[in-house]
Design a protein around this motif. Structure first.
Motif, PDB file in Angstrom:
ATOM      1  N   UNK A  91       0.859  -1.191   0.000  1.00 33.58           N
ATOM      2  CA  UNK A  91       0.000   0.000   0.000  1.00 33.58           C
ATOM      3  C   UNK A  91       0.884   1.225   0.000  1.00 33.58           C
ATOM      4  N   UNK A  92       0.477   2.205  -0.774  1.00 29.84           N
ATOM      5  CA  UNK A  92       1.201   3.477  -0.786  1.00 29.84           C
ATOM      6  C   UNK A  92       0.205   4.599  -0.570  1.00 29.84           C
ATOM      7  N   UNK A  93       0.543   5.482   0.348  1.00 27.68           N
ATOM      8  CA  UNK A  93      -0.348   6.614   0.621  1.00 27.68           C
ATOM      9  C   UNK A  93      -1.745   6.170   1.008  1.00 27.68           C
ATOM     10  N   UNK A  94      -1.847   5.058   1.724  1.00 28.00           N
ATOM     11  CA  UNK A  94      -3.147   4.578   2.194  1.00 28.00           C
ATOM     12  C   UNK A  94      -3.925   3.791   1.157  1.00 28.00           C
ATOM     13  N   UNK A  95      -3.386   3.690  -0.053  1.00 30.69           N
ATOM     14  CA  UNK A  95      -4.092   2.937  -1.095  1.00 30.69           C
ATOM     15  C   UNK A  95      -3.350   1.652  -1.402  1.00 30.69           C
ATOM     16  N   UNK A  96      -4.123   0.606  -1.615  1.00 32.74           N
ATOM     17  CA  UNK A  96      -3.501  -0.676  -1.908  1.00 32.74           C
ATOM     18  C   UNK A  96      -3.133  -0.715  -3.385  1.00 32.74           C
ATOM     19  N   UNK A  97      -1.849  -0.804  -3.644  1.00 32.82           N
ATOM     20  CA  UNK A  97      -1.382  -0.795  -5.037  1.00 32.82           C
ATOM     21  C   UNK A  97      -1.196  -2.226  -5.538  1.00 32.82           C
ATOM     22  N   UNK A  98      -0.645  -3.076  -4.683  1.00 33.68           N
ATOM     23  CA  UNK A  98      -0.454  -4.486  -5.047  1.00 33.68           C
ATOM     24  C   UNK A  98      -1.191  -5.317  -4.008  1.00 33.68           C
ATOM     25  N   UNK A  99      -2.030  -6.218  -4.482  1.00 33.85           N
ATOM     26  CA  UNK A  99      -2.899  -6.949  -3.555  1.00 33.85           C
ATOM     27  C   UNK A  99      -2.804  -8.454  -3.824  1.00 33.85           C
ATOM     28  N   UNK A 100      -2.088  -9.141  -2.989  1.00 29.29           N
ATOM     29  CA  UNK A 100      -2.001 -10.598  -3.100  1.00 29.29           C
ATOM     30  C   UNK A 100      -1.374 -11.076  -4.391  1.00 29.29           C
ATOM     31  N   UNK A 101      -0.257 -10.477  -4.754  1.00 25.38           N
ATOM     32  CA  UNK A 101       0.398 -10.839  -6.018  1.00 25.38           C
ATOM     33  C   UNK A 101       1.218 -12.120  -5.868  1.00 25.38           C
TER      34      UNK A 101
END
Lengths: 475, 304
Positions: A266-276
């Motif tokens: 997560x970057x800046x509170x947002x999930x960028x990569x999720x269970x890769x």
């Protein structure tokens, strides 16, 4: 009426005897869309700077010959002042074009004069963000945007402008399909309104739709512009076999070199990569495609250990237990960052390549390696030049030379096609196809150029898609 | 795409909510806000530059440092770039030490000693004063740059363009503005050089030596950026913005105070220039510093 007219235009930068443009004759009618295609270093960007009234006034240098833009003599101060208000100029480096620190200030500034008040301009700015940068917070720092998002931000200014002449320096470089679609629509609108557009590009790769709209396509070299000439001829690539491939023992192994298990970032509170989940074997080519802002650079930084996953695990010989970068004695890793200038540390290209060669495999003596890679990337004669003085395309090729002169076992290329002309693109794809099976190559790109070479491909979800699904990259 | 994340070398900056946030502003935070607003008014910087360039008065410079420090403290809580300051902090100390060594006292020295065969170091009140002035100047500049460039509350450059459309502050600010980008670039360069094998962690000397590789690309990149920025400002016609009127104080007393303070400041600067080294007028400096703050207070309408 002519929108642009030059006769015998010659220009040289200060402290340099070499003329960047020599005796250029150019004519563009009002309402035309014109392309100037040329190798990097041919003077395309300088030409746009001259026509926009920037050079030589802020850059210095000597300008001679006749230059008329929208009926104004650009060499006169008054004429230049009037031209500045009627011309929109977009730099090829969007990060240099954007000058404010927050997205909302960048988005609102073009409307400030027409709206009269900050609050009204801010409203227009919010609309712009919704349209061009969907999912981006208005108070995000501009430096935190991805290359493509910066390009979109810069192009949104074109929409707000009521200029008569648009000078666009490689406007599609960082744009994904959606960004390109928006750009085509905008361009059509501007042309319908009677504006004149001049676009420079090192190659026509990816410009298929625009080519159909163009009234003229000119090819430019140091001698001038030539209608219909080809920049694709000549020697295109040196074979990888010549680079000592025969001396390399092929190691086919079933054991994966790099493994990612359920990684979450997560970057800046947002999930960028999720269970890769991802595995990369020796000699494989992996292409990560995705829209602007979809997390391609973050993925590379994760694999290099500069971003540590919150959950899951990334294992590779160059990473420690936590998944952080520690380097490896056995495996040489090459990395081409999105901004090639992050690589250069020396005052001349040869010294810089020496530094890279020294930390690489040293398969051959430096002199022969230097010659080989300068020839491969068409940088002959530039070894004494300051890498910072090179044109964007030359700089990108020099950065690639710096990566490959180390003979890396694993290469990470972040948007490697930036600013590259046709010949350089062919060289790069040839090089990758010949390295395949021997070195592991990871490419992040928004183009389809490398798809035929890839063993594995991942498409990163777009920002809005990611928000809808509540997660980022899944593999 | 939002960037920056916890990595092995990366610093994580998070927004901390002050416990006072819900209970109304404290006295300190009110001052911080006022000084912050003063910066946003776009006048702080030109005055600060005049102060830094033309005065050798330690007290005045100390005020400058305090004002800048408020900004720096404020920004360190919210915005990035704090780590970059660490690289600059040793510089004022070095300037002080070199000042003492290289500028021998012309008055009665307090300490005299010999360095090698040829160099005699004479440290007296005037050389201490001179070195301290230089140190505070550099410290003030460092803190000011830090405070302004990493200001998370608004776009300083934008407000300056909006309110004071003048070439000098724009050019000054745009130069200062490159620093956050330099900070962000530094991380990218560190990553690229680590993979390239040029930057390696090890002993202190090895680390310092390898960090030396960073300076050149950072400096060159910032020069390149400043050139490109000048082009962009010109191309975007930002010099042509019509400056809206300056924000005036709502309070008549504040207005009067500001006018008097501004007038006195104009008078005092030549006096300071005239006295410079030989009469370190500390009281005058203190008065000037207070007037400077009051002037800012009046201009921003009492921290509205």
């Amino acid at each position: 009426m002519k929108a642009v007219m030059t006769r015998g235009l010659t220009f040289s930068y200060p402290m340099r005897s070499e003329k960047v443009i020599q005796g250029l004759n150019l004519s563009i009618d009002v309402g035309e869309l014109m392309f100037i295609v040329g190798d990097s270093g041919s003077g395309k960007s300088t030409l746009l700077k001259i026509l926009s009234g920037i050079a030589p006034f802020t850059t210095g240098g000597t300008l001679s010959g006749e230059v008329s833009v929208l009926g104004e003599d650009i060499k006169r101060e008054e004429g230049r002042g009037r031209v500045l208000k009627k011309v929109f100029y977009l730099n090829q480096e969007p990060e240099y074009y954007l000058i404010f620190s927050t997205v909302i200030c960048e988005a609102a500034t073009p409307y400030l004069e027409s709206c009269g008040s900050w609050s009204a301009a801010e409203r227009k700015g919010m609309e712009t963000i919704q349209k061009w940068l969907k999912g981006v917070e208005p108070h995000t720092k501009v430096s935190h945007l991805s290359g493509g998002e910066k390009q979109r931000m810069a192009l949104s200014h074109m929409e707000a402008s009521d200029a008569k002449l648009y000078l666009l320096d490689e406007p599609l470089t960082h744009l994904d399909d959606e960004g390109r679609r928006r750009f085509y629509l905008l361009l059509r609108k501007k042309l319908d309104e009677g504006a004149t557009v001049l676009i420079t590009t090192p190659s026509l790769f990816g410009y298929d739709k625009l080519k159909e709209m163009a009234n003229k396509i000119y090819f430019m070299n140091r001698k001038g512009v030539e209608k219909g000439a080809s920049v694709m001829g000549g020697r295109i690539a040196v074979k990888w076999e010549e680079l000592g491939r025969d001396r390399i023992r092929r190691e086919q192994s079933t054991k994966p070199l790099l493994t990612v298990k359920n990684a979450v970032v997560s970057l800046g509170g947002k999930r960028v990569i999720n269970g890769l989940n991802l595995t990369l074997g020796k000699g494989e080519v992996f292409v990560a495609r995705g829209e602007n802002g979809s997390g391609k650079t973050t993925l590379i930084r994760l694999l290099l250990g500069f971003v540590v996953p919150e959950e899951g695990k990334v294992s590779a010989p160059w990473l420690n237990e936590k998944g952080e970068w520690m380097g490896s004695q056995k495996i040489i890793v090459g990395y081409l960052p999105q901004n090639p200038m992050d690589i250069f540390t020396s005052e001349d290209l040869a010294s810089d390549l020496f530094l890279s060669w020294r930390t690489g495999k040293r398969r051959e003596r430096f002199k022969s390696a230097l010659k080989r890679f300068l020839t491969l990337f068409r940088l002959e004669g530039l070894e004494g030049e300051d890498p910072y003085e090179l044109s964007t395309g030359e700089r990108q090729r020099a950065a690639l030379a710096s990566v490959f002169i180390r003979y890396p076992d694993v290469v990470f290329l972040d948007e490697p096609t930036r600013g590259m002309d046709g010949r350089a693109l062919i060289t790069l794809t040839n090089l990758i196809s010949q390295m395949k099976g021997e070195s592991t190559i990871f490419i992040s790109t928004h183009t389809t150029l490398f798809e035929h070479l890839s063993d594995k491909t991942i498409t990163l979800p777009a920002v809005d898609e990611r928000e809808r699904e509540g997660g980022g990259v899944r593999g | 795409m939002a960037r920056r994340s916890p990595g092995n070398t990366l610093r994580v900056h998070r927004c901390h909510t002050s416990p006072r946030a819900s209970g109304g502003p404290s006295k300190t935070s009110r001052w911080v806000k006022e000084i912050n607003d003063a910066v946003l008014s776009g006048l702080f910087l030109p005055f600060a530059v005049v102060l830094i360039l033309f005065t050798w008065n330690i007290t005045a410079l100390l005020f400058m440092c305090i004002a800048s420090l408020f900004l720096a403290v404020k920004t360190s809580r919210k915005g990035g770039g704090g780590g970059l300051l660490l690289y600059f902090i040793p510089l004022p100390i070095m300037v002080f030490v070199f000042g003492l060594l290289l500028y021998p006292s012309t008055s009665e020295p307090i300490i005299t000693f010999q360095v090698g065969d040829y160099m005699t170091v004479r440290i007296g009140p005037d050389s201490i004063h001179y070195s301290l002035s230089n140190m505070f100047k550099l410290l003030a500049i460092t803190l000011l740059i830090w405070g302004i460039t990493f200001n998370p509350n608004g776009d300083v450059l934008f407000f300056v363009l909006k309110r004071v459309s003048r070439r000098l502050p724009i050019m000054l600010l745009s130069s200062l503005y490159l620093l956050p980008r330099v900070s962000s670039d530094a991380e990218n360069i560190i990553e690229a050089q680590k993979v390239r094998g040029v930057l390696r962690e090890g002993s202190f000397i090895h680390t310092v030596k390898s960090r030396g590789w960073l300076i050149m690309p950072l400096l060159r990149d910032s020069f390149l950026r400043s050139e490109a920025l000048a082009d962009s400002i010109t191309a975007r016609g930002l010099f042509d913005l019509n400056p809206p009127p300056l924000p005036l104080s709502r309070s008549p007393i504040g207005l009067l105070l500001g006018a008097v303070a501004g007038f006195l400041m104009v008078l005092i600067i030549p006096v300071i220039l005239g006295v410079m080294l030989y009469a370190p007028t500390f009281i005058l400096g203190a008065v000037k510093g207070v007037l400077f703050l009051l002037y800012q207070y009046a201009l921003t309408g009492g921290g509205r």
